[in-house]
Design a protein around this motif. Structure first.
Motif, PDB file in Angstrom:
ATOM      1  N   ILE A   6      -5.777 -17.476 -14.414  1.00 32.84           N
ATOM      2  CA  ILE A   6      -7.180 -17.444 -14.000  1.00 32.84           C
ATOM      3  C   ILE A   6      -8.031 -18.386 -14.856  1.00 32.84           C
ATOM      4  N   SER A   7      -7.445 -19.467 -15.322  1.00 36.87           N
ATOM      5  CA  SER A   7      -8.154 -20.384 -16.212  1.00 36.87           C
ATOM      6  C   SER A   7      -9.410 -20.960 -15.561  1.00 36.87           C
ATOM      7  N   ALA A   8      -9.415 -21.056 -14.235  1.00 36.17           N
ATOM      8  CA  ALA A   8     -10.555 -21.676 -13.559  1.00 36.17           C
ATOM      9  C   ALA A   8     -11.833 -20.864 -13.676  1.00 36.17           C
ATOM     10  N   VAL A   9     -11.733 -19.571 -13.976  1.00 33.84           N
ATOM     11  CA  VAL A   9     -12.940 -18.735 -14.044  1.00 33.84           C
ATOM     12  C   VAL A   9     -13.425 -18.558 -15.482  1.00 33.84           C
ATOM     13  N   LEU A  10     -12.758 -19.181 -16.449  1.00 33.84           N
ATOM     14  CA  LEU A  10     -13.102 -18.978 -17.853  1.00 33.84           C
ATOM     15  C   LEU A  10     -14.099 -20.025 -18.348  1.00 33.84           C
ATOM     16  N   PRO A  11     -14.938 -19.654 -19.313  1.00 33.67           N
ATOM     17  CA  PRO A  11     -15.845 -20.634 -19.923  1.00 33.67           C
ATOM     18  C   PRO A  11     -15.077 -21.737 -20.649  1.00 33.67           C
ATOM     19  N   LYS A  12     -15.628 -22.925 -20.660  1.00 32.47           N
ATOM     20  CA  LYS A  12     -15.050 -24.013 -21.432  1.00 32.47           C
ATOM     21  C   LYS A  12     -15.337 -23.777 -22.916  1.00 32.47           C
ATOM     22  N   TYR A  13     -14.290 -23.770 -23.729  1.00 37.39           N
ATOM     23  CA  TYR A  13     -14.420 -23.455 -25.152  1.00 37.39           C
ATOM     24  C   TYR A  13     -15.179 -24.546 -25.886  1.00 37.39           C
ATOM     25  N   GLN A  14     -16.235 -24.143 -26.620  1.00 39.54           N
ATOM     26  CA  GLN A  14     -17.048 -25.067 -27.405  1.00 39.54           C
ATOM     27  C   GLN A  14     -17.309 -24.435 -28.776  1.00 39.54           C
ATOM     28  N   PRO A  15     -16.478 -24.721 -29.772  1.00 34.38           N
ATOM     29  CA  PRO A  15     -16.634 -24.070 -31.081  1.00 34.38           C
ATOM     30  C   PRO A  15     -17.955 -24.420 -31.743  1.00 34.38           C
ATOM     31  N   VAL A  16     -18.497 -23.459 -32.478  1.00 33.04           N
ATOM     32  CA  VAL A  16     -19.727 -23.648 -33.244  1.00 33.04           C
ATOM     33  C   VAL A  16     -19.457 -23.213 -34.671  1.00 33.04           C
ATOM     34  N   GLU A  17     -19.713 -24.082 -35.632  1.00 31.18           N
ATOM     35  CA  GLU A  17     -19.521 -23.735 -37.044  1.00 31.18           C
ATOM     36  C   GLU A  17     -20.701 -24.294 -37.832  1.00 31.18           C
ATOM     37  N   LEU A  18     -21.545 -23.422 -38.332  1.00 27.66           N
ATOM     38  CA  LEU A  18     -22.728 -23.848 -39.066  1.00 27.66           C
ATOM     39  C   LEU A  18     -22.477 -23.971 -40.560  1.00 27.66           C
ATOM     40  N   VAL A  19     -21.473 -23.237 -41.077  1.00 23.54           N
ATOM     41  CA  VAL A  19     -21.166 -23.239 -42.499  1.00 23.54           C
ATOM     42  C   VAL A  19     -19.663 -23.406 -42.672  1.00 23.54           C
ATOM     43  N   THR A  20     -19.240 -24.286 -43.576  1.00 26.87           N
ATOM     44  CA  THR A  20     -17.815 -24.493 -43.838  1.00 26.87           C
ATOM     45  C   THR A  20     -17.249 -23.310 -44.607  1.00 26.87           C
ATOM     46  N   PRO A  21     -16.141 -22.706 -44.143  1.00 26.86           N
ATOM     47  CA  PRO A  21     -15.589 -21.536 -44.831  1.00 26.86           C
ATOM     48  C   PRO A  21     -14.989 -21.889 -46.188  1.00 26.86           C
ATOM     49  N   ASP A  22     -14.977 -20.903 -47.092  1.00 25.61           N
ATOM     50  CA  ASP A  22     -14.348 -21.070 -48.405  1.00 25.61           C
ATOM     51  C   ASP A  22     -12.866 -20.720 -48.366  1.00 25.61           C
ATOM     52  N   ILE A  23     -12.504 -19.757 -47.514  1.00 26.09           N
ATOM     53  CA  ILE A  23     -11.109 -19.353 -47.364  1.00 26.09           C
ATOM     54  C   ILE A  23     -10.790 -19.351 -45.877  1.00 26.09           C
TER      55      ILE A  23
END
Length: 560
Positions: free
Chosen positions: A51-68
């Motif tokens: 059912i991939s056609a009904v899924l949102p297009k993945y758009q990652p959001v990262e405001l802060v770089t992780p430490d671990i």
């Protein structure tokens, strides 16, 4: 249930331990008034990869770089709170002034409503439209959820825990009847209008599909493990004891630290973790494929018998607190552990942070740690149960119209703003000087007013890009959690049914809890371990074999 919401304090995390109910919770049979199904209904299995056609297009959001960095699906860790926060939503989400009704669970005192709640008023002002919450007792949420669905009287937004809806027969019928089809609003590039919702992983969205259509907004998990075995390191250090590293050491731990004269017992409930130590299967509640190509359930395995016999011995020798041994359930396992009357018990990984924070305010030396997972036999790697299913789903009431649905989705997008944003900060901590203060390390500390007014109302509405954040109330927590999680995830048991949405046959669902009750009698010494064969036979004839056929067909139909 089991995630940790970065930065919440004290009783704001009481609910998270319940996220670790896992197979135990799913063994019960939930009945949906008005939507019940007759015994023998065969269930359904849908391959969500199709059912991939009904899924949102993945758009990652990262405001802060992780430490671990977390080993996926483990969340990333952040060791300090950012000094500068980003405004992630530039336009006011709401414009109708028409209140949005919402139902959410909470495992703590009920907070005041929005007319008497400065926290709700502050967030609603930013949303541009008021959200009216009906906060329900998490311990009885299943009953409220079933009654609400059965009456077909749902709010505009309904939060549904995955471990509850998995038990509701023909839940898919309720979805198609009562809730909005979100496909046209969120599928593919349409999700770009709601960038924080689009930052959820494709795997999380897959499980939000019913009947081939996108029906809910998921809360992605940031930790897949239903249980950890926690011990009181502060008390065991004082007693000169170490965390057990094998099954014999676990038994000796119990013998050495149980002292009824001092009102101290080594163990609370530990049976699920003992099963993992012995390599008992946990997929879909306890199934695995055999070498011959068939399926067997945990009750039928030698590993389960060994785990049952070991745990029964702990009860028989008085190493388990009598309140646990004499109860039908697990008594107040948290309180026994917090008070030092038990030194070791199992709980959801998500319970760790809240208990650590709360108890350090009472006992500054309080220190709880998870026992590193091990193999009871010493042969091969240990097995860690777990799954990547979303923790909660949020459904939108059907028939509200396009404009109202889009307004609600904009509100959910605001609520999903990630760590490092002003929106996240307000949602998690409320107003500075009222609901939180700022500690010396820059992290927020929730005030008494915050604990009274905040019940993670907006958090329950929608997930967010996972993050584990260090705060002053739980020193060293992020490093400890990530170290344990990143090591344990190596042993995550493969799930042959991953990516297949399952609605269990009625008889199989119904036989689960009665069987677990019989097993409980064996553990507590009310029935001999020799009764296991009879219990398994009753389980098989009552719906277990029907479940076996169902799970086998699901694999066959999906080419596995």
């Amino acid at each position: 249930m089991n995630p940790s919401l970065a930065g919440a304090a004290a009783n704001r995390r009481q609910f998270l331990g319940l996220l670790g109910l896992g197979a135990t919770a799913m063994a019960g049979a939930g009945l949906l008034a008005g939507c019940s199904r007759p015994a023998g209904t065969s269930g359904t299995a849908t391959n969500v990869d199709a059912i991939s056609a009904v899924l949102p297009k993945y758009q990652p959001v990262e405001l802060v770089t992780p430490d671990i960095a977390g080993v996926r699906p483990i969340a990333d860790g952040y060791l300090k709170y950012p000094a500068e926060l980003v405004k992630a939503v530039t336009e006011t989400p709401g414009n109708s002034d028409e209140p949005i009704s919402a139902m959410t669970p909470w495992w703590g005192p009920t907070p005041p409503g929005r007319d008497r709640n400065a926290y709700l008023q502050a967030v609603n002002e930013q949303l541009g439209v008021p959200v009216d919450f009906s906060v329900q007792d998490g311990n009885t949420y299943a009953d409220k959820l079933s009654a609400t669905l059965g009456a077909r009287d749902v709010p505009d937004l309904l939060c549904a825990p995955n471990w509850e809806i998995d038990k509701i027969p023909r839940f898919s019928d309720a979805v198609s009847t009562l809730f909005e089809d979100l496909t046209d609003h969120l599928a593919g590039d349409a999700a770009s209008a709601y960038p924080h919702l689009a930052s959820f992983t494709t795997g999380a969205w897959q499980y939000a599909v019913w009947g081939g259509r996108l029906a809910a907004v998921p809360w992605p998990t940031d930790n897949p493990f239903p249980y950890a075995l926690f011990y009181r390191k502060d008390l065991t250090d004082a007693a000169g004891a170490q965390a057990p590293a094998n099954i014999e050491e676990l038994y000796e731990f119990g013998k050495a630290l149980t002292d009824p004269g001092r009102n101290v017992w080594a163990f609370g409930s530990v049976f699920n973790m003992v099963q993992m130590f012995y390599g008992v299967p946990g997929s879909q509640g306890g199934w695995r494929q055999t070498d011959g190509g068939g399926l067997e359930f945990k009750y039928e395995t030698e590993e389960y018998r060994a785990a049952l016999e070991f745990t029964t011995k702990l009860f028989a020798e008085g190493l388990v607190h009598p309140d646990i041994a004499e109860s039908r359930g697990s008594a107040d396992a948290k309180q026994l552990f917090n008070s030092g009357r038990t030194l070791c018990y199992e709980d959801g990984v998500g319970a760790w942070r809240g208990m650590y924070s709360e108890q350090r305010q009472i006992t500054p030396t309080f220190d709880m740690r998870p026992v590193p997972i091990f193999s009871a036999t010493g042969d091969g790697d240990p097995i860690a149960w777990g799954e990547e299913k979303p923790i909660f789903y949020t459904f939108v009431k059907k028939g509200l119209g396009k404009e109202r649905t889009e307004e609600i989705l904009r509100v959910l997008n605001w609520c999903a703003a990630p760590f490092g944003s002003q929106e996240y900060h307000l949602r998690q901590y409320g107003v500075a000087g009222q609901h939180h203060t700022v500690s010396a390390d820059g992290s927020p500390e929730v005030t008494e007013l915050g604990r009274q007014e905040m019940a993670d109302q907006y958090t329950f509405l929608v997930g967010r890009y996972p993050a584990i954040v260090q705060t002053a109330d739980v020193p060293g927590f992020v490093e400890k959690l990530l170290a344990y999680s990143n090591e344990t995830v190596k042993y995550l048991e493969p799930n042959p049914w991953a990516g297949i949405k399952l609605e269990f046959p009625a008889n199989y669902s119904r036989v689960g809890q009665p069987t677990e009750d019989k097993i409980l009698d064996v553990l507590r010494g009310r029935r001999p371990t020799s009764d296991l064969e009879q219990i398994v036979s009753e389980w098989r004839s009552g719906g277990g074999d029907e479940g076996r056929d169902f799970f086998a067909k699901a694999l066959e139909d999906n080419g596995r």
